[in-house]
Design an enzyme around this catalytic site. Structure first.
Site, PDB file in Angstrom:
ATOM      1  N   ASP A 134     -12.139  13.351  -1.981  1.00  0.00           N
ATOM      2  CA  ASP A 134     -12.034  12.037  -2.349  1.00  0.00           C
ATOM      3  C   ASP A 134     -10.500  12.211  -3.603  1.00  0.00           C
ATOM      4  O   ASP A 134     -10.906  13.052  -4.162  1.00  0.00           O
ATOM      5  CB  ASP A 134     -12.784  11.282  -3.107  1.00  0.00           C
ATOM      6  CG  ASP A 134     -12.638   9.742  -3.309  1.00  0.00           C
ATOM      7  OD1 ASP A 134     -12.118   9.238  -2.398  1.00  0.00           O
ATOM      8  OD2 ASP A 134     -13.286   9.351  -4.469  1.00  0.00           O
ATOM      9  N   TYR A 136      -7.095  10.499  -5.656  1.00  0.00           N
ATOM     10  CA  TYR A 136      -6.915   9.532  -6.960  1.00  0.00           C
ATOM     11  C   TYR A 136      -5.576   9.354  -6.786  1.00  0.00           C
ATOM     12  O   TYR A 136      -4.817   9.299  -7.687  1.00  0.00           O
ATOM     13  CB  TYR A 136      -7.321  10.420  -8.022  1.00  0.00           C
ATOM     14  CG  TYR A 136      -7.467   9.743  -9.181  1.00  0.00           C
ATOM     15  CD1 TYR A 136      -8.579   8.825  -9.537  1.00  0.00           C
ATOM     16  CD2 TYR A 136      -6.775  10.178 -10.624  1.00  0.00           C
ATOM     17  CE1 TYR A 136      -8.851   8.205 -10.713  1.00  0.00           C
ATOM     18  CE2 TYR A 136      -7.422   9.680 -11.544  1.00  0.00           C
ATOM     19  CZ  TYR A 136      -8.326   8.604 -12.060  1.00  0.00           C
ATOM     20  OH  TYR A 136      -8.546   8.111 -13.309  1.00  0.00           O
ATOM     21  N   HIS A 141      -4.436   2.610 -10.570  1.00  0.00           N
ATOM     22  CA  HIS A 141      -6.026   2.767 -11.038  1.00  0.00           C
ATOM     23  C   HIS A 141      -6.027   4.046 -11.868  1.00  0.00           C
ATOM     24  O   HIS A 141      -6.819   3.954 -12.567  1.00  0.00           O
ATOM     25  CB  HIS A 141      -6.544   3.392  -9.659  1.00  0.00           C
ATOM     26  CG  HIS A 141      -8.047   3.875 -10.073  1.00  0.00           C
ATOM     27  ND1 HIS A 141      -8.974   2.883 -10.119  1.00  0.00           N
ATOM     28  CD2 HIS A 141      -8.618   5.328  -9.591  1.00  0.00           C
ATOM     29  CE1 HIS A 141     -10.162   3.593 -10.232  1.00  0.00           C
ATOM     30  NE2 HIS A 141      -9.917   4.906  -9.880  1.00  0.00           N
ATOM     31  N   ARG A 150      -8.381   6.908 -22.865  1.00  0.00           N
ATOM     32  CA  ARG A 150      -7.379   7.529 -23.694  1.00  0.00           C
ATOM     33  C   ARG A 150      -6.184   6.742 -23.880  1.00  0.00           C
ATOM     34  O   ARG A 150      -5.098   6.799 -23.192  1.00  0.00           O
ATOM     35  CB  ARG A 150      -6.898   8.857 -22.743  1.00  0.00           C
ATOM     36  CG  ARG A 150      -7.869  10.286 -22.688  1.00  0.00           C
ATOM     37  CD  ARG A 150      -7.093  11.136 -21.863  1.00  0.00           C
ATOM     38  NE  ARG A 150      -6.600  10.516 -20.491  1.00  0.00           N
ATOM     39  CZ  ARG A 150      -7.298  10.356 -19.623  1.00  0.00           C
ATOM     40  NH1 ARG A 150      -8.533  11.071 -19.561  1.00  0.00           N
ATOM     41  NH2 ARG A 150      -6.755  10.148 -18.647  1.00  0.00           N
ATOM     42  N   GLU A 208     -11.444   1.866  -0.932  1.00  0.00           N
ATOM     43  CA  GLU A 208     -10.721   3.003  -0.698  1.00  0.00           C
ATOM     44  C   GLU A 208     -10.333   3.031   1.062  1.00  0.00           C
ATOM     45  O   GLU A 208     -11.091   2.388   1.728  1.00  0.00           O
ATOM     46  CB  GLU A 208     -11.201   4.326  -1.196  1.00  0.00           C
ATOM     47  CG  GLU A 208     -11.532   4.569  -2.399  1.00  0.00           C
ATOM     48  CD  GLU A 208     -12.086   6.040  -2.924  1.00  0.00           C
ATOM     49  OE1 GLU A 208     -11.577   6.986  -1.727  1.00  0.00           O
ATOM     50  OE2 GLU A 208     -12.453   6.200  -4.214  1.00  0.00           O
ATOM     51  N   ASP A 240     -16.477   4.288  -2.126  1.00  0.00           N
ATOM     52  CA  ASP A 240     -16.923   5.172  -2.920  1.00  0.00           C
ATOM     53  C   ASP A 240     -17.830   4.637  -4.092  1.00  0.00           C
ATOM     54  O   ASP A 240     -17.172   4.484  -5.286  1.00  0.00           O
ATOM     55  CB  ASP A 240     -15.589   6.056  -3.487  1.00  0.00           C
ATOM     56  CG  ASP A 240     -15.940   7.344  -4.406  1.00  0.00           C
ATOM     57  OD1 ASP A 240     -17.101   7.654  -4.285  1.00  0.00           O
ATOM     58  OD2 ASP A 240     -15.435   7.810  -5.134  1.00  0.00           O
ATOM     59  N   ARG A 244     -21.060   4.618 -13.003  1.00  0.00           N
ATOM     60  CA  ARG A 244     -20.022   4.803 -14.056  1.00  0.00           C
ATOM     61  C   ARG A 244     -20.770   5.397 -15.473  1.00  0.00           C
ATOM     62  O   ARG A 244     -20.274   6.377 -16.206  1.00  0.00           O
ATOM     63  CB  ARG A 244     -19.591   3.560 -14.620  1.00  0.00           C
ATOM     64  CG  ARG A 244     -18.664   2.848 -13.793  1.00  0.00           C
ATOM     65  CD  ARG A 244     -17.481   3.734 -12.932  1.00  0.00           C
ATOM     66  NE  ARG A 244     -16.651   3.008 -12.111  1.00  0.00           N
ATOM     67  CZ  ARG A 244     -15.825   3.604 -11.120  1.00  0.00           C
ATOM     68  NH1 ARG A 244     -15.823   5.082 -11.254  1.00  0.00           N
ATOM     69  NH2 ARG A 244     -15.118   2.909 -10.167  1.00  0.00           N
ATOM     70  N   TYR A 251     -19.049  14.154 -16.229  1.00  0.00           N
ATOM     71  CA  TYR A 251     -17.633  14.632 -15.601  1.00  0.00           C
ATOM     72  C   TYR A 251     -16.925  15.821 -16.150  1.00  0.00           C
ATOM     73  O   TYR A 251     -16.197  16.265 -15.570  1.00  0.00           O
ATOM     74  CB  TYR A 251     -16.821  13.427 -15.366  1.00  0.00           C
ATOM     75  CG  TYR A 251     -15.909  12.971 -16.482  1.00  0.00           C
ATOM     76  CD1 TYR A 251     -14.684  13.279 -16.285  1.00  0.00           C
ATOM     77  CD2 TYR A 251     -16.410  12.465 -17.560  1.00  0.00           C
ATOM     78  CE1 TYR A 251     -13.601  12.986 -17.357  1.00  0.00           C
ATOM     79  CE2 TYR A 251     -15.374  12.054 -18.692  1.00  0.00           C
ATOM     80  CZ  TYR A 251     -14.225  12.511 -18.480  1.00  0.00           C
ATOM     81  OH  TYR A 251     -13.268  11.823 -19.592  1.00  0.00           O
ATOM     82  N   THR A 264     -21.554   7.076   0.162  1.00  0.00           N
ATOM     83  CA  THR A 264     -20.240   6.651   0.282  1.00  0.00           C
ATOM     84  C   THR A 264     -20.529   6.050   1.657  1.00  0.00           C
ATOM     85  O   THR A 264     -20.967   6.649   2.855  1.00  0.00           O
ATOM     86  CB  THR A 264     -19.221   7.911   0.624  1.00  0.00           C
ATOM     87  OG1 THR A 264     -19.381   8.580  -0.612  1.00  0.00           O
ATOM     88  CG2 THR A 264     -17.991   7.311   0.730  1.00  0.00           C
ATOM     89  N   THR A 367      -9.658   5.208  -5.215  1.00  0.00           N
ATOM     90  CA  THR A 367      -9.456   3.699  -5.550  1.00  0.00           C
ATOM     91  C   THR A 367      -8.121   3.032  -5.384  1.00  0.00           C
ATOM     92  O   THR A 367      -7.213   3.550  -6.010  1.00  0.00           O
ATOM     93  CB  THR A 367     -10.119   3.039  -6.750  1.00  0.00           C
ATOM     94  OG1 THR A 367     -11.506   3.818  -7.060  1.00  0.00           O
ATOM     95  CG2 THR A 367     -10.262   1.750  -7.053  1.00  0.00           C
TER      96      THR A 367
END
Ligand code: MN
Length: 435
Positions: A134, A136, A141, A150, A208, A240, A244, A251, A264, A367
């Protein structure tokens, strides 16, 4: 582009000529369905499926290898054969289903008994998926999600250089329609608290597109950017599902793991790159202050027409909405062309270290969000990390998914002067989690 994309072509399968069909004769996506003798490769045409195994004798004079692949129970043997064979099969199928072909009447007589109503068909996963990665690739996104965690630096410095991705889990890729059980895992009830082992409370979808690898590459041999397109067989819709709360806790430092690997969902029809030819567009323009792609990812033809103009939509229907017989509501609409990286760049980057891709491998785009707020491709973005819940028509609100919620992804391509083609649906309903 070739005759198979010609907008004037109509089919003797009349449902394929309706303006609202997703499967006109210009589309011809492949899938696997339960035919008379078990799983069989089919081609969607209007509201029907043509059973390729049952009509293999009519595909002659195609080479024997293609006929054999059409008799398989997954698309992998067809994927191995390469772009010339995919295109030869597509051309033959287009001719066989074309209303104005000189032998159309004979084709119709011979093929009609090998058509199955799509509404009655059971679909299977289209391919044996050995590897799932997958990416990014949506900068919108990445920026939206990064801004929650951040605010001072939403995009990390590597983003404009590296097509970011992670190795996903192939065994839990499921077909549209299969229920999705809410995952259980380590969650924190508040920041800084001790984790508990409990069902996820922040379950999300991600809209996706999945790119199916056709021909692979040998271990140790990278695929050059100008050859990457020829390795791609086709696309499907991909959800996907993401927990969260599990993700936020697990992560660092190695990336997503159990927050993603529980399920998925993919759509059953694989729309080939041949069908997408009219919808290829220039890659998203990089602002002048962005670095150009490194040479191994940079190609003039890919920058000119490496992206895909495809509208993507997310719809939600809650249990209460279903009980009240209300239709699903659209949560967002976005476009695949807004990705920062093209499919060819993703494939080339994946193989750039010598990693071998294999027929049937699945590459998720990441995404797909876009620059506008209505383009946000997951609830995390749409609800601003849960702070601004979405209102539903039955008086409910959603920060994240509840049990009984059904998420339906749709995708289609349209361009003036060409036939509109669609990807069908990719749906999944959330079941309660077991602790
Ligand atoms: Mn994802």
């Amino acid at each position: 582009m070739d005759d198979t994309n010609h907008p004037g072509r109509q089919s003797w399968v009349t449902s394929a000529n309706r303006p609202d069909t997703e499967f006109p004769v210009q589309n011809l996506p492949f899938g696997v369905f339960r035919g008379a003798g078990g799983p069989s490769i089919g081609v969607a045409i209007g509201n029907q499926i043509l059973d390729l195994r049952a009509c293999a004798n009519l595909l002659e004079p195609l080479p024997a290898g293609i006929l054999e692949a059409c008799g398989a129970t997954t698309l992998n043997p067809l994927m191995v054969l390469g772009r010339e064979c995919w295109q030869a099969l597509r051309t033959r199928l287009s001719d066989l289903l074309w209303a104005d072909h000189p032998q159309a009447a004979a084709h119709q007589r011979a093929l009609e008994s090998h058509l199955v109503a799509m509404a009655d068909a059971t679909m299977f996963k289209p391919a044996e998926i050995g590897g799932y990665t997958d990416f990014y690739a949506s900068i919108d996104h990445a920026r939206n999600v990064g801004s929650f965690f951040r605010p001072e630096m939403p995009l990390l410095p590597n983003y404009r250089y590296v097509p970011i991705g992670y190795n996903g889990r192939a065994s839990s890729v499921v077909l549209s329609g299969e229920p999705v059980r809410r995952p259980v895992g380590q969650v924190l009830s508040s920041p800084g608290s001790e984790p508990q082992f409990a069902p996820s409370r922040r379950l999300d979808y991600e809209i996706e597109v999945g790119f199916f690898v056709g021909t692979g590459n040998p271990l140790g041999e990278a695929v050059a950017i100008d050859r990457a397109g020829a390795h791609l067989f086709g696309v499907c819709l991909l959800n996907d599902w993401s927990a969260r709360d599990l993700q936020a806790w697990e992560y660092q430092p190695l990336g997503p793991f159990l927050a993603k690997s529980f399920a998925t969902t993919i759509s059953p029809w694989v729309v080939t790159m041949g069908a997408l030819a009219p919808f290829r567009v220039a890659a998203r323009a990089r602002p002048a202050e962005d670095p150009p792609p490194l040479p191994y990812l940079d190609s003039e033809p890919d920058q000119q027409e490496g992206a895909i103009d495809m509208t993507l939509e997310v719809h939600l229907r809650s249990l209460r909405m279903r009980e009240a017989q209300m239709k699903a509501i659209r949560l967002s609409r976005t476009n695949l062309r807004t990705l920062y990286w093209t499919p060819a760049q993703l494939l080339t980057h994946h193989t750039s270290n010598g990693c071998n891709l294999e027929p049937g491998d699945l590459l998720g785009s990441g995404t797909v969000s876009g620059p506008a707020s209505e383009n946000r491709g997951c609830l995390l973005e749409l609800t601003q990390n849960g702070r601004e819940p979405v209102m539903l028509p039955a008086g409910e609100t959603r920060s994240f998914l509840e049990d009984g919620d059904e998420i339906i992804l749709r995708g289609y391509c349209e361009r003036p002067g060409f036939a509109r083609i669609g990807l069908g649906e990719c749906s999944g309903t959330i079941q309660s989690g077991r602790a």
